[in-house]
Design an enzyme around this catalytic site. Structure first.
Site, PDB file in Angstrom:
ATOM      1  N   ALA A 202      21.967  34.565 -48.354  1.00  9.01           N
ATOM      2  CA  ALA A 202      21.881  35.050 -49.739  1.00  9.01           C
ATOM      3  C   ALA A 202      22.202  36.540 -49.832  1.00  9.01           C
ATOM      4  O   ALA A 202      22.143  37.129 -50.919  1.00  9.01           O
ATOM      5  CB  ALA A 202      20.478  34.784 -50.305  1.00  9.01           C
TER       6      ALA A 202
ATOM      7  N   ILE B 279      27.007  40.021 -47.447  1.00  5.74           N
ATOM      8  CA  ILE B 279      28.077  39.459 -46.606  1.00  5.74           C
ATOM      9  C   ILE B 279      28.146  37.944 -46.816  1.00  5.74           C
ATOM     10  O   ILE B 279      29.224  37.376 -46.983  1.00  5.74           O
ATOM     11  CB  ILE B 279      27.856  39.798 -45.113  1.00  5.74           C
ATOM     12  N   GLY B 280      26.965  37.322 -46.863  1.00  7.10           N
ATOM     13  CA  GLY B 280      26.912  35.877 -47.095  1.00  7.10           C
ATOM     14  C   GLY B 280      27.665  35.475 -48.357  1.00  7.10           C
ATOM     15  O   GLY B 280      28.364  34.451 -48.364  1.00  7.10           O
TER      16      GLY B 280
ATOM     17  N   ARG C 292      17.394  49.138 -41.670  1.00  6.53           N
ATOM     18  CA  ARG C 292      16.564  50.296 -41.313  1.00  6.53           C
ATOM     19  C   ARG C 292      15.805  50.777 -42.555  1.00  6.53           C
ATOM     20  O   ARG C 292      16.412  51.092 -43.566  1.00  6.53           O
ATOM     21  CB  ARG C 292      17.438  51.424 -40.777  1.00  6.53           C
TER      22      ARG C 292
ATOM     23  N   VAL D 225      26.377  39.245 -36.337  1.00  5.38           N
ATOM     24  CA  VAL D 225      26.922  40.287 -37.221  1.00  5.38           C
ATOM     25  C   VAL D 225      25.821  41.300 -37.559  1.00  5.38           C
ATOM     26  O   VAL D 225      26.068  42.498 -37.657  1.00  5.38           O
ATOM     27  CB  VAL D 225      27.481  39.646 -38.518  1.00  5.38           C
TER      28      VAL D 225
ATOM     29  N   ASN E 267      23.053  43.968 -37.605  1.00  6.01           N
ATOM     30  CA  ASN E 267      22.926  45.141 -36.721  1.00  6.01           C
ATOM     31  C   ASN E 267      21.517  45.365 -36.199  1.00  6.01           C
ATOM     32  O   ASN E 267      20.555  45.011 -36.879  1.00  6.01           O
ATOM     33  CB  ASN E 267      23.369  46.390 -37.489  1.00  6.01           C
TER      34      ASN E 267
ATOM     35  N   ASP F 156      35.784  46.478 -36.715  1.00  2.00           N
ATOM     36  CA  ASP F 156      36.262  47.758 -36.164  1.00  2.00           C
ATOM     37  C   ASP F 156      37.720  47.616 -35.724  1.00  2.00           C
ATOM     38  O   ASP F 156      38.541  48.505 -35.954  1.00  2.00           O
ATOM     39  CB  ASP F 156      35.373  48.171 -34.984  1.00  2.00           C
TER      40      ASP F 156
ATOM     41  N   ARG G 216      39.819  47.550 -38.813  1.00  2.00           N
ATOM     42  CA  ARG G 216      39.879  48.897 -39.392  1.00  2.00           C
ATOM     43  C   ARG G 216      40.880  49.758 -38.622  1.00  2.00           C
ATOM     44  O   ARG G 216      41.641  50.533 -39.210  1.00  2.00           O
ATOM     45  CB  ARG G 216      38.491  49.549 -39.328  1.00  2.00           C
TER      46      ARG G 216
ATOM     47  N   HIS H 228      29.298  48.136 -31.446  1.00  2.00           N
ATOM     48  CA  HIS H 228      29.600  48.265 -32.873  1.00  2.00           C
ATOM     49  C   HIS H 228      28.698  49.362 -33.435  1.00  2.00           C
ATOM     50  O   HIS H 228      27.663  49.110 -34.026  1.00  2.00           O
ATOM     51  CB  HIS H 228      29.363  46.950 -33.624  1.00  2.00           C
TER      52      HIS H 228
HETATM   53  P1  NAX Z   1      21.946  42.180 -47.030  1.00  2.00           P
HETATM   54  O1  NAX Z   1      20.692  42.963 -46.947  1.00  2.00           O
HETATM   55  O2  NAX Z   1      22.705  42.119 -48.320  1.00  2.00           O
HETATM   56  O3  NAX Z   1      21.657  40.673 -46.604  1.00  2.00           O
HETATM   57  C1  NAX Z   1      20.926  40.342 -45.479  1.00  2.00           C
HETATM   58  C2  NAX Z   1      20.232  39.028 -45.771  1.00  2.00           C
HETATM   59  O4  NAX Z   1      19.573  38.621 -44.591  1.00  2.00           O
HETATM   60  C3  NAX Z   1      19.171  39.130 -46.873  1.00  2.00           C
HETATM   61  O5  NAX Z   1      19.434  38.149 -47.853  1.00  2.00           O
HETATM   62  C4  NAX Z   1      17.857  38.869 -46.126  1.00  2.00           C
HETATM   63  O6  NAX Z   1      16.933  38.145 -46.915  1.00  2.00           O
HETATM   64  C5  NAX Z   1      18.364  38.029 -44.952  1.00  2.00           C
HETATM   65  N1  NAX Z   1      17.461  38.038 -43.800  1.00  2.00           N
HETATM   66  C6  NAX Z   1      16.685  39.049 -43.320  1.00  2.00           C
HETATM   67  N2  NAX Z   1      15.971  38.632 -42.270  1.00  2.00           N
HETATM   68  C7  NAX Z   1      16.307  37.332 -42.055  1.00  2.00           C
HETATM   69  C8  NAX Z   1      15.879  36.363 -41.121  1.00  2.00           C
HETATM   70  N3  NAX Z   1      14.962  36.630 -40.206  1.00  2.00           N
HETATM   71  N4  NAX Z   1      16.438  35.127 -41.204  1.00  2.00           N
HETATM   72  C9  NAX Z   1      17.345  34.834 -42.131  1.00  2.00           C
HETATM   73  N5  NAX Z   1      17.770  35.711 -43.064  1.00  2.00           N
HETATM   74  C10 NAX Z   1      17.260  36.954 -43.019  1.00  2.00           C
HETATM   75  O7  NAX Z   1      22.865  42.718 -45.853  1.00  2.00           O
HETATM   76  P2  NAX Z   1      24.433  42.504 -45.618  1.00  2.00           P
HETATM   77  O8  NAX Z   1      25.172  43.594 -46.298  1.00  2.00           O
HETATM   78  O9  NAX Z   1      24.796  41.106 -45.914  1.00  2.00           O
HETATM   79  O10 NAX Z   1      24.536  42.807 -44.058  1.00  2.00           O
HETATM   80  C11 NAX Z   1      23.946  41.950 -43.105  1.00  2.00           C
HETATM   81  C12 NAX Z   1      23.947  42.587 -41.735  1.00  2.00           C
HETATM   82  O11 NAX Z   1      25.273  42.827 -41.286  1.00  2.00           O
HETATM   83  C13 NAX Z   1      23.250  43.949 -41.676  1.00  2.00           C
HETATM   84  O12 NAX Z   1      22.423  43.995 -40.519  1.00  2.00           O
HETATM   85  C14 NAX Z   1      24.394  44.923 -41.535  1.00  2.00           C
HETATM   86  O13 NAX Z   1      23.990  46.115 -40.906  1.00  2.00           O
HETATM   87  C15 NAX Z   1      25.347  44.112 -40.699  1.00  2.00           C
HETATM   88  N6  NAX Z   1      26.745  44.542 -40.661  1.00  2.00           N
HETATM   89  C16 NAX Z   1      27.419  44.389 -39.489  1.00  2.00           C
HETATM   90  C17 NAX Z   1      28.749  44.691 -39.360  1.00  2.00           C
HETATM   91  C18 NAX Z   1      29.485  44.484 -38.081  1.00  2.00           C
HETATM   92  O14 NAX Z   1      30.674  44.849 -38.033  1.00  2.00           O
HETATM   93  N7  NAX Z   1      28.914  43.937 -37.018  1.00  2.00           N
HETATM   94  C19 NAX Z   1      29.501  45.281 -40.512  1.00  2.00           C
HETATM   95  C20 NAX Z   1      28.878  45.004 -41.820  1.00  2.00           C
HETATM   96  C21 NAX Z   1      27.381  45.059 -41.861  1.00  2.00           C
HETATM   97  O15 NAX Z   1      26.996  46.407 -42.021  1.00  2.00           O
END
Ligand code: NAX
Length: 327
Positions: free
Chosen positions: A13, A16-17, A92, A129, A131, A159, A162, A187
């Protein structure tokens, strides 16, 4: 039409989802002839929002969607999955140190690793994905002793993409003209985007750019791109992250083009002198659902120093969470 495969997405939800699910459902990830069953995991308070996303997927009437399930329990969401995309993570919070962030995520990814170990397909391909992606992937892997450690990967494809875009812009070519680019390491801002083996239409890319631009603009721009997006958009990269996650899984499942490679965070086997076991981004080729590290690349002193700096960060991250590993 092929038999459906099961794809789990966590944090389904989130932002990214919201991009990712529609790309998977439309066949961008596994092909236009591959039906998918989406198995979506969220935390309990986000289940209602997730239901809204499910309603929208239904409303697209995608030909390839063979089913959708939602759950707040990892053992349900990961049951028999062939692909697991672990996007949800703990962001964070104010005053949180890096160590606190690592520990908060260790709690999430150890539970999810155990669940994958217990209920996923024995051939599951796992992409982390959320972090800190590399170390979260390591934690999940360490909690899944019955799966092959190599089934756990982390995303550095964003990356990589990019870096392709920056190099294409600078040289006036298309990203499709560039091959053999590598992102090494974590990353994070220590990652090392390396063009020393890259080619543009088969010619060495390094000959087409100024060394000064490469060292002082290209590398920091790629390293800091996430922060630049946040500054401009007021929110972190989402559609590009989703697109790269689709690319990562597609390449892993369907292969790299002849003569080219990609970058994937994978368990180090000691290649290029990188500490064994950490999840480190290497140049890899993929074929028949398996990846292999590209061997024998010449590494100069400039590259070596940068590869070691990002390795060092990953070793420190591992050491900070090691006490949480079951063995
Ligand atoms: P959001 O905060 O919009 O969405 C994260 C979702 O994960 C929320 O809906 C939350 O309820 C859910 N969630 C939290 N804990 C959970 C758990 N234990 N089980 C299931 N769901 C859980 O973040 P979003 O922008 O979608 O980013 C998601 C993650 O991707 C972040 O950690 C972000 O830092 C990381 N990223 C990684 C990247 C990469 O290149 N590896 C780049 C993009 C992004 O920054």
């Amino acid at each position: 039409m092929k038999a459906p495969v099961r794809v789990a997405v966590t944090g389904a939800a989130g932002q990214i989802g919201y991009s990712l699910l529609f790309r998977i459902a439309s066949g961008d990830m596994l092909g236009k002839d591959q039906p998918v069953i989406l198995q979506l995991l969220e935390i309990t308070p986000a289940l209602e929002a997730l239901q809204g996303v499910v309603m929208e997927i239904e409303d697209c009437a995608f030909p390839l969607v063979a089913g959708i399930t939602t759950s707040d329990k990892a053992e349900e969401a990961f049951k028999d999955v062939d692909y697991a995309m672990l996007v949800g993570a703990r962001p964070r919070g104010p005053g949180m140190e890096r160590k606190d962030l690592l520990e908060a995520n260790a709690a999430i990814f150890s539970v999810q690793g155990k669940a994958l170990n217990d209920v996923a397909s024995r051939d599951v391909k796992v992409l982390v994905v959320g972090n800190p992606a590399n170390t979260n992937s390591l934690i999940a892997q360490q909690n899944a002793p019955d799966l092959d450690p190599g089934q756990f990967t982390a995303m550095t494809r964003l990356d990589h993409n990019r870096a392709l875009a920056q190099l294409a812009n600078q040289t006036g070519c298309h990203t499709q003209d560039i091959t053999r680019l590598t992102v090494w390491g974590n990353h994070s801002s220590t990652q090392y985007p390396d063009i020393s083996h890259a080619q543009i239409k088969g010619e060495p890319a390094a000959d087409k750019v100024d060394r000064q631009w490469y060292e002082n603009e290209f590398i920091p721009t790629v390293q800091q791109r996430g922060a630049a997006i946040i500054k401009a958009r007021g929110a972190s990269s989402a559609a590009s992250a989703a697109s790269s996650a689709v690319d990562h899984m597609r390449t892993w499942a369907l292969g790299t083009a002849d003569g080219d490679w990609t970058s994937m965070g994978i368990p180090s086997d000691g290649s290029y002198g990188i500490a064994e076991g950490i999840i480190y981004s290497f140049p890899v080729t993929c074929k028949n659902g398996k990846y292999e590290i590209v061997q024998g690349l010449e590494i100069d002193t400039f590259s070596r120093e940068r590869m070691q700096a990002t390795e060092q960060e990953l070793v420190e991250e591992r050491d900070a969470v090691k006490h949480l590993f079951p063995n």
